[in-house]
Design a protein around this motif. Sequence first.
Motif, PDB file in Angstrom:
ATOM      1  N   VAL A 233       0.739  -1.125  -0.068  1.00 17.29           N
ATOM      2  CA  VAL A 233       0.099  -0.127   0.144  1.00 17.29           C
ATOM      3  C   VAL A 233       0.802   1.294   0.020  1.00 17.29           C
ATOM      4  O   VAL A 233       1.730   1.252   0.923  1.00 17.29           O
ATOM      5  N   THR A 234       0.636   1.739  -1.117  1.00 22.91           N
ATOM      6  CA  THR A 234       1.564   3.121  -1.047  1.00 22.91           C
ATOM      7  C   THR A 234       0.975   4.410  -0.415  1.00 22.91           C
ATOM      8  O   THR A 234      -0.134   4.695  -0.561  1.00 22.91           O
ATOM      9  N   PRO A 235       1.776   4.815   0.582  1.00 18.42           N
ATOM     10  CA  PRO A 235       1.074   5.980   1.396  1.00 18.42           C
ATOM     11  C   PRO A 235       1.038   7.349   0.510  1.00 18.42           C
ATOM     12  O   PRO A 235       1.526   7.444  -0.297  1.00 18.42           O
ATOM     13  N   VAL A 236      -0.238   8.187   0.892  1.00 20.26           N
ATOM     14  CA  VAL A 236      -0.442   9.177   0.218  1.00 20.26           C
ATOM     15  C   VAL A 236      -0.068  10.371   1.114  1.00 20.26           C
ATOM     16  O   VAL A 236      -0.332  10.284   2.181  1.00 20.26           O
ATOM     17  N   ALA A 237       0.755  11.129   0.425  1.00 20.21           N
ATOM     18  CA  ALA A 237       1.090  12.279   0.951  1.00 20.21           C
ATOM     19  C   ALA A 237       0.141  13.375   1.483  1.00 20.21           C
ATOM     20  O   ALA A 237      -0.711  13.678   0.510  1.00 20.21           O
ATOM     21  N   THR A 238       0.033  13.845   2.645  1.00 19.13           N
ATOM     22  CA  THR A 238      -0.966  14.884   3.029  1.00 19.13           C
ATOM     23  C   THR A 238      -0.364  15.982   3.887  1.00 19.13           C
ATOM     24  O   THR A 238       0.740  15.710   4.169  1.00 19.13           O
ATOM     25  N   GLU A 239      -0.868  16.905   4.201  1.00 16.23           N
ATOM     26  CA  GLU A 239      -0.532  17.950   4.830  1.00 16.23           C
ATOM     27  C   GLU A 239      -1.498  18.449   6.225  1.00 16.23           C
ATOM     28  O   GLU A 239      -2.400  19.188   5.590  1.00 16.23           O
ATOM     29  N   GLY A 240      -1.449  17.765   7.317  1.00 16.92           N
ATOM     30  CA  GLY A 240      -2.192  18.289   8.357  1.00 16.92           C
ATOM     31  C   GLY A 240      -2.213  19.960   8.596  1.00 16.92           C
ATOM     32  O   GLY A 240      -1.194  20.615   8.398  1.00 16.92           O
ATOM     33  N   ALA A 241      -3.313  20.456   9.274  1.00 20.15           N
ATOM     34  CA  ALA A 241      -3.424  21.831   9.672  1.00 20.15           C
ATOM     35  C   ALA A 241      -3.239  21.931  10.946  1.00 20.15           C
ATOM     36  O   ALA A 241      -3.091  21.188  11.768  1.00 20.15           O
ATOM     37  N   ALA A 242      -3.312  23.257  11.243  1.00 22.27           N
ATOM     38  CA  ALA A 242      -3.038  23.879  12.731  1.00 22.27           C
ATOM     39  C   ALA A 242      -4.117  23.979  13.557  1.00 22.27           C
ATOM     40  O   ALA A 242      -4.107  23.900  14.719  1.00 22.27           O
ATOM     41  N   SER A 243      -5.391  23.523  12.830  1.00 23.74           N
ATOM     42  CA  SER A 243      -6.561  23.654  13.534  1.00 23.74           C
ATOM     43  C   SER A 243      -7.537  22.810  12.806  1.00 23.74           C
ATOM     44  O   SER A 243      -7.407  22.448  11.558  1.00 23.74           O
ATOM     45  N   CYS A 244      -8.873  22.160  13.433  1.00 17.44           N
ATOM     46  CA  CYS A 244      -9.757  21.325  12.840  1.00 17.44           C
ATOM     47  C   CYS A 244     -10.355  21.851  11.613  1.00 17.44           C
ATOM     48  O   CYS A 244     -10.690  21.376  10.590  1.00 17.44           O
ATOM     49  N   SER A 245     -10.579  23.193  11.803  1.00 15.29           N
ATOM     50  CA  SER A 245     -11.474  23.807  10.762  1.00 15.29           C
ATOM     51  C   SER A 245     -10.695  23.985   9.440  1.00 15.29           C
ATOM     52  O   SER A 245     -11.370  23.978   8.228  1.00 15.29           O
ATOM     53  N   ALA A 246      -9.350  23.795   9.251  1.00 15.21           N
ATOM     54  CA  ALA A 246      -8.742  23.942   8.092  1.00 15.21           C
ATOM     55  C   ALA A 246      -8.102  22.824   7.913  1.00 15.21           C
ATOM     56  O   ALA A 246      -7.328  22.664   6.960  1.00 15.21           O
ATOM     57  N   PRO A 248      -7.254  19.026   6.269  1.00 15.74           N
ATOM     58  CA  PRO A 248      -7.846  18.100   5.247  1.00 15.74           C
ATOM     59  C   PRO A 248      -8.779  17.126   5.538  1.00 15.74           C
ATOM     60  O   PRO A 248      -8.544  16.431   6.751  1.00 15.74           O
ATOM     61  N   ALA A 249      -9.817  16.684   4.702  1.00 16.59           N
ATOM     62  CA  ALA A 249     -10.861  15.633   5.035  1.00 16.59           C
ATOM     63  C   ALA A 249     -10.041  14.470   4.155  1.00 16.59           C
ATOM     64  O   ALA A 249      -9.737  14.234   3.208  1.00 16.59           O
ATOM     65  N   LEU A 250      -9.790  13.298   5.206  1.00 14.72           N
ATOM     66  CA  LEU A 250      -9.168  12.222   4.865  1.00 14.72           C
ATOM     67  C   LEU A 250     -10.508  11.212   4.795  1.00 14.72           C
ATOM     68  O   LEU A 250     -11.306  10.913   5.276  1.00 14.72           O
ATOM     69  N   LYS A 251     -10.065  10.022   3.668  1.00 13.45           N
ATOM     70  CA  LYS A 251     -10.965   8.799   3.650  1.00 13.45           C
ATOM     71  C   LYS A 251      -9.914   7.687   4.263  1.00 13.45           C
ATOM     72  O   LYS A 251      -8.756   7.877   4.554  1.00 13.45           O
ATOM     73  N   SER A 252     -10.639   6.467   4.192  1.00 13.95           N
ATOM     74  CA  SER A 252      -9.822   5.217   4.672  1.00 13.95           C
ATOM     75  C   SER A 252      -8.545   5.086   3.575  1.00 13.95           C
ATOM     76  O   SER A 252      -8.415   5.289   2.389  1.00 13.95           O
ATOM     77  N   GLY A 253      -7.360   5.003   4.298  1.00 16.16           N
ATOM     78  CA  GLY A 253      -6.055   4.784   3.655  1.00 16.16           C
ATOM     79  C   GLY A 253      -4.920   5.167   4.492  1.00 16.16           C
ATOM     80  O   GLY A 253      -5.015   5.243   5.698  1.00 16.16           O
ATOM     81  N   VAL A 269     -12.278  13.619   9.434  1.00 15.39           N
ATOM     82  CA  VAL A 269     -12.899  12.206   8.780  1.00 15.39           C
ATOM     83  C   VAL A 269     -14.273  11.922   9.217  1.00 15.39           C
ATOM     84  O   VAL A 269     -14.876  12.362  10.287  1.00 15.39           O
ATOM     85  N   ASP A 270     -15.270  11.719   8.085  1.00 18.31           N
ATOM     86  CA  ASP A 270     -16.477  11.663   8.208  1.00 18.31           C
ATOM     87  C   ASP A 270     -16.960  10.448   8.775  1.00 18.31           C
ATOM     88  O   ASP A 270     -16.392   9.363   7.971  1.00 18.31           O
ATOM     89  N   VAL A 271     -17.798  10.027   9.665  1.00 19.01           N
ATOM     90  CA  VAL A 271     -18.080   8.770  10.274  1.00 19.01           C
ATOM     91  C   VAL A 271     -19.665   8.726  10.086  1.00 19.01           C
ATOM     92  O   VAL A 271     -20.532   9.570  10.848  1.00 19.01           O
ATOM     93  N   GLU A 272     -20.048   7.852   9.418  1.00 21.14           N
ATOM     94  CA  GLU A 272     -21.782   7.658   9.302  1.00 21.14           C
ATOM     95  C   GLU A 272     -22.113   6.813  10.454  1.00 21.14           C
ATOM     96  O   GLU A 272     -21.441   6.226  11.063  1.00 21.14           O
ATOM     97  N   PRO A 273     -23.366   7.177  10.862  1.00 18.14           N
ATOM     98  CA  PRO A 273     -23.922   6.249  11.810  1.00 18.14           C
ATOM     99  C   PRO A 273     -23.982   4.925  11.627  1.00 18.14           C
ATOM    100  O   PRO A 273     -24.037   4.539  10.632  1.00 18.14           O
ATOM    101  N   GLY A 274     -23.723   4.097  12.610  1.00 20.80           N
ATOM    102  CA  GLY A 274     -23.457   2.588  12.236  1.00 20.80           C
ATOM    103  C   GLY A 274     -21.994   2.113  11.928  1.00 20.80           C
ATOM    104  O   GLY A 274     -21.664   0.983  11.692  1.00 20.80           O
ATOM    105  N   GLN A 275     -21.071   3.304  11.828  1.00 19.52           N
ATOM    106  CA  GLN A 275     -19.895   2.987  11.360  1.00 19.52           C
ATOM    107  C   GLN A 275     -18.640   3.071  12.648  1.00 19.52           C
ATOM    108  O   GLN A 275     -19.270   3.875  13.723  1.00 19.52           O
ATOM    109  N   GLU A 276     -17.662   2.589  12.341  1.00 19.62           N
ATOM    110  CA  GLU A 276     -16.434   2.774  13.513  1.00 19.62           C
ATOM    111  C   GLU A 276     -15.266   3.372  12.809  1.00 19.62           C
ATOM    112  O   GLU A 276     -14.818   2.828  11.706  1.00 19.62           O
TER     113      GLU A 276
END
Length: 420
Positions: A233-246, A248-253, A269-276
């Motif tokens: 599994v090749t990691p995907v480069a991302t850049e976290g922010a200094a606050s939650c409002s800014a 990045p939105a991540l999916k499974s990976g 990360v968005d979590v639907e009802p019934g998910q973990e």
Amino acid sequence: MIRTQRLAAGVCALLAALTAGIAFPAGAVADETTATAPKVDLVLDVSGSMRTKDMDGGTRMAAAKQAFNEVLDATPENVLLGIRTLGANYPGDDQKTGCKDTAQLYPVGPLDRTEAKTAVATLSPTGWTPIGPALLKAADDLDGGTGSKRIVLISDGEDTCAPLDPCEVAREIAAKGIGLTIDTLGLVPNVKMRQQLSCIAEATGGTYTSVEHTDELTDRVNQLVDRAADPVVTPVATEGAASCSAAPALKSGLYTDREEFGQERWYKVDVEPGQELRASVSVSADRAVNPDYGVLLRAVTVHGREIVRGEAAGNGRTDVISTGLRYPKAESDEDEAPAETVCVQVTNSYSAAAGVKTTPGMPLELTVDVVDGPSQASDVASFGLGRGWWLLGVLVLFGFLAGVLWGWVSRWRVAVWRTN
């Protein structure tokens, strides 16, 4: 006669068209296969010290050649393999020229074993040890494609081309987020060389191996080439922010980032009802740090309320600190209940040792997995998996009962003693 010639010409044209029609798709498939094929660049030190005779009675260069021949025979068909040298061509004393001495002996691509072996046979220990420049060029050799990329560096000495520190070069390569791993092998190593090669490997998530015998070298290089052929599994480069409002939105990976000393990184990360939500993080100390440090992973609502956390600590003997958390979201009675945005925070308490650079930040690897939740999702976070309240309650009750029992036994023994 003319009709016969025309008919023959027509049949030939039809066959040519059919052949071309079959050939083009095959070429397209071949190009697609090559684009996703794993790539390995073997980087070999051919400096003058490789003449030393301390590998099973022969020179280090002879051991390397024998190992390469056996590795080339055993390389999987789907691996695109190349060979790069350092210190193979310039025998002089000018450091500036010697530190440019790195060349591509065999280009990364489909392997012609005879041609590759012939190229290796021509090598003769010659010059300097420009490890840093060779790593930069090897990274360019592996550019392009979506398959795994691996550099296998084989050296018998530390870099002689300062100030281009090969450890810093490895960190720069890792910071690009291209999923390139550098594994290092030290031939009859000393302490300084071991430290440098270990640092190079750790910066990219690779491994360091000390080698003193030819068969050990062959076996280890074969293992690393085979590992490149395994699906990864090749990691995907991302850049976290200094606050939650800014954030990045991540999916499974699987994601990679860089975090400076004492810095916070936020992701959503968005979590639907019934998910973990299952998340884990690893922060690697790729440079000298002060002892006593830790990593904190928190799941927080968008309003700042903590949901669950995971934490881990080290004392200077651990290069990588990892921790994780789980947050199940209960089912909703509403048919179209909205997803909950969970803020994931990563914090570290590392501090740099004296004289150590603080940039770029330390490698961070974040795994995010959103799966179907357990049947009793509402109970998991508060009983046992998140806060440990259930275990705490059991311990309190056990302690109370043990205390009462011990007090009763003590009073009974005192009463018996007084009676006697």
